[in-house]
Scaffold this motif. Structure first.
Motif, PDB file in Angstrom:
ATOM      1  N   LYS A 231     -23.180 -23.259  -7.994  1.00 59.75           N
ATOM      2  CA  LYS A 231     -22.780 -22.982  -9.326  1.00 59.75           C
ATOM      3  C   LYS A 231     -22.857 -23.855 -10.521  1.00 59.75           C
TER       4      LYS A 231
ATOM      5  N   TYR B 281     -24.306 -11.208 -11.525  1.00 61.28           N
ATOM      6  CA  TYR B 281     -23.213 -11.395 -12.418  1.00 61.28           C
ATOM      7  C   TYR B 281     -23.161 -11.187 -13.941  1.00 61.28           C
TER       8      TYR B 281
ATOM      9  N   ARG C  77     -23.339  -7.179 -18.593  1.00 59.84           N
ATOM     10  CA  ARG C  77     -22.418  -7.641 -19.573  1.00 59.84           C
ATOM     11  C   ARG C  77     -23.042  -7.412 -20.975  1.00 59.84           C
TER      12      ARG C  77
ATOM     13  N   ASP D 277     -19.207  -9.957 -23.719  1.00 57.67           N
ATOM     14  CA  ASP D 277     -18.856 -11.229 -23.090  1.00 57.67           C
ATOM     15  C   ASP D 277     -20.067 -12.075 -22.419  1.00 57.67           C
TER      16      ASP D 277
ATOM     17  N   TRP E 220     -20.924 -15.051 -18.597  1.00 52.92           N
ATOM     18  CA  TRP E 220     -20.723 -14.441 -17.159  1.00 52.92           C
ATOM     19  C   TRP E 220     -20.675 -15.680 -16.253  1.00 52.92           C
TER      20      TRP E 220
ATOM     21  N   ALA F 266     -18.609 -17.558 -15.568  1.00 50.51           N
ATOM     22  CA  ALA F 266     -17.401 -17.440 -15.015  1.00 50.51           C
ATOM     23  C   ALA F 266     -16.946 -16.938 -13.876  1.00 50.51           C
ATOM     24  N   ASP F 267     -17.675 -15.822 -13.741  1.00 55.28           N
ATOM     25  CA  ASP F 267     -17.555 -14.810 -12.485  1.00 55.28           C
ATOM     26  C   ASP F 267     -18.296 -15.450 -11.394  1.00 55.28           C
TER      27      ASP F 267
ATOM     28  N   PRO G 239     -18.692 -17.335  -8.393  1.00 54.24           N
ATOM     29  CA  PRO G 239     -17.592 -18.027  -7.303  1.00 54.24           C
ATOM     30  C   PRO G 239     -18.171 -19.617  -7.171  1.00 54.24           C
TER      31      PRO G 239
END
Length: 640
Positions: free
Chosen positions: A340, A503, A507, A510, A513, A515-516, A518
């Motif tokens: 991440k 993820y 969208r 916003d 992305w 932030a989603d 994990p």
């Protein structure tokens, strides 16, 4: 007489009331009491409480509330009356304070701080609020404070006023704005005035609704009903304050509202943002709304330091990238750099998901076979994983498009590889042209989708540098690997692209992305998507520049048609013949005397029997090949 000059014994009140400010006017006692860290205004008449104003966090607001209550209770300010009034019993108009909060008072204070000062009469409503003269009231207060500090009496214990009564709040607001028409106004002042005008328009709209319900109307009511019919209120206000565009006014009001909100907790950010709004542009200040709050202050500071054209998104990407790099380096040092963190870094650096289709290893190997190398010198559009074997990798972090990004010129040969970015092919070809022209590249391989051939930027670079192109169609040999048989190359989707597909792809508004994603994301989760997403939808081309054209033809001709330039075709054809030996640009062939010579245009003349037959050959090799071609079947006629 000032508060400090008065004695508490002059008034009748409870000594325990802890008064912060007070005034006596005839039968009235006007005061503000401190209760812990808050302030309560109240009013007494003949020693009896007649009004209490609740608790205020600000002393000035509490004093203003007490003064307004006094004037309303006493009814001492009558329309048209001219009089002198205690300066402490005049209140700054709240709308004036909202709009012209950045006013400068020092210059006027200096003009008033003289031996025999004169001040123009102020215009005041029945509540003691100043309609015209707020700046004079503030400057006079400054002069008084300085006089008291010198041990002197106040120069303006009272101020001359004229009381003006208005039938509606709308009329009062219009008068307030009218008196400020001659000001030099910033964007924020114009917008704040526009907000007041919008309030007026709303009041007028309510009146029109009431008038519309009437069966009988006066001529004045009919005129009001039909005034600017069909024109949006925001457009009317935008025209009035000089914006022209309703959207510009609306954007500005959004920015001003955000600045006023942030001023409560971060005055420095509010000041920097307001400076952007007033000194740069409303569009730039509005763009700041689109970026994360934690970097807005840094963004605004950079914008205010920037001269010329401003790209807020670019500045934000630079700040986020720097921040992400620092965080990534800290994580790497602590052994905590996970998948991440890498994805967050790529997004912060401005990497595009669709630029993360990687060249398969077998195709990289074919390119290395052409030049007989195990690795390239430079991978010029490298991904962060640095999959391509190369000495140096120019990733999005180093930015291959920076003008100061140069390849190592100390080497005799610099062989490069590049996977042309989907997001900006023209920019990539421009950079390739620049590096070849500067001598930084001696040999290079670039992979692109075949649609690039329709690009003017691509065509110009191919022609300028005499490049070869292989149009991939796959091998027909049964013995080769199945990937080599495919008519379209299957590019490998990188982790960043796969994370985006999982993820972020759907969208719309916003863009945050990541932030989603994990925190414990592992490659295995993305590997499940990898097989379902291979980029074989487009035909591909392999572009070559360098001296090993025969080797490139030999390796890639099996997998697609290799396209040669006109110059290459002539040169190749000449190699199949018994060629003459050239000595200092002169040779004999088929009974004719041949010669080549540089001319004034930095090109080459081709001479047959001392006669110029061609004068625009780009290279000596091409000139020699043309000279030989003139000696063949067409004798002295031009075969081209």
């Amino acid at each position: 007489m000032s508060v400090t000059e008065q004695k508490k014994s002059d008034f009748s009140f409870d000594e325990k009331e802890n008064l912060e400010w007070y005034r006596s006017q005839g039968a009235y006692f006007i005061a503000v009491q401190r209760i812990n860290n808050e302030f309560m205004p109240f009013l007494k008449k003949n020693r009896a409480y007649v009004w209490g104003g609740g608790l205020h966090k600000d002393l000035q607001h509490a004093k203003d509330a007490a003064v307004v209550a006094y004037h309303q209770q006493a009814g001492d300010l009558v329309n048209g009356e001219r009089l002198e009034i205690d300066i402490e019993l005049l209140v700054y108009h709240p709308k004036n304070a909202d709009i012209y909060y950045a006013d400068e008072y020092e210059s006027l204070a200096k003009q008033l701080d003289v031996e025999d000062p004169w001040i123009e009469r102020l215009e005041v409503n029945a509540k003691g609020e100043i309609i015209h003269g707020n700046r004079r009231r503030r400057a006079a207060a400054i002069v008084n404070e300085r006089a008291l500090a010198r041990g002197e009496a106040k120069k303006f214990p009272t101020l001359p006023i004229e009381v003006v009564q208005f039938d509606t709040e709308e009329e009062e607001l219009r008068r307030l704005l009218l008196h400020n028409q001659t000001r030099i106004k910033t964007n924020s002042v114009r917008t704040l005035e526009g907000i007041i005008l919008l309030e007026i328009e709303q009041q007028l709209a309510n009146r029109r609704k009431a008038i519309a319900k009437k069966r009988e109307r006066t001529p004045e009511e009919e005129a009001l009903l039909n005034e600017n019919k069909g024109v949006r209120s925001t457009q009317k206000v935008a025209d009035a304050v000089g914006y022209g565009s309703a959207s510009t006014f609306e954007n500005s009001t959004n920015v001003i509202a955000a600045i006023q909100e942030v001023r409560k907790d971060d005055p420095e950010l509010a000041d920097e943002w307001l400076k952007v709004h007033d000194q740069k542009s409303i569009k730039t200040a509005s763009d700041v709304l689109k970026i994360p709050q934690d970097i807005r202050k840094e963004i605004c500071k950079r914008i205010n330091q920037t001269q010329g054209r401003i790209n807020v998104a670019k500045i934000a990407n630079e700040v986020q990238a720097q921040k992400a790099k620092v965080q990534a380096n800290q994580l790497a040092e602590n052994g905590k750099l996970n998948l991440k963190s890498t994805i967050v870094l790529q997004k912060a650096l401005g990497d595009k998901p669709n630029d993360n289709w990687y060249t398969p290893d077998w195709l990289v190997k074919l390119c290395l076979d052409v030049c007989g190398r195990e690795k390239f010198d430079v991978d010029m559009f490298a991904d962060l994983t640095k999959r391509v074997p190369a000495v140096d990798h120019i990733t999005v972090e180093q930015d291959a498009f920076k003008t100061d990004c140069k390849f190592d010129l100390s080497q005799k040969e610099t062989i490069v590889f590049g996977n042309i970015l989907y997001s900006d092919q023209a920019k990539c070809f421009g950079r390739i042209d620049q590096q070849i022209s500067s001598g930084s590249i001696t040999e290079g391989f670039w992979i692109a989708e075949s649609g690039a051939m329709h690009s003017k930027a691509c065509q110009e670079v191919l022609d300028k540098h005499n490049m070869l192109v292989c149009f991939w169609r796959g091998s027909k040999e049964e013995s080769v690997d199945k990937e080599l048989k495919k008519s379209r190359i299957s590019f490998v989707p990188g982790d960043y692209l796969l994370a985006y597909l999982k993820y972020g792809k759907n969208r719309k508004e916003d863009d945050n992305w990541v932030a989603d994603v994990p925190d414990d994301l592992v490659s295995q989760e993305l590997d499940d998507l990898r097989g379902k997403n291979d980029n074989n939808r487009f035909n591909s081309i392999i572009i070559y520049y360098g001296k090993n054209k025969e080797s490139f033809y030999r390796v890639f001709n099996e997998y697609g048609r290799v396209s040669y330039s006109h110059q290459d075709l002539v040169a190749i054809a000449s190699q199949d013949m018994a060629l003459p030996e050239w000595v200092e640009g002169v040779a004999s062939y088929m009974g004719r005397e041949l010669a080549i010579a540089p001319n004034e245009q930095d090109l080459y003349d081709v001479l047959v029997d001392e006669k110029i037959v061609f004068d625009t050959a780009e290279t000596p090799e091409f000139a020699k090949a043309l000279a030989i071609a003139y000696c063949l079947q067409f004798a002295q006629s031009n075969p081209f």
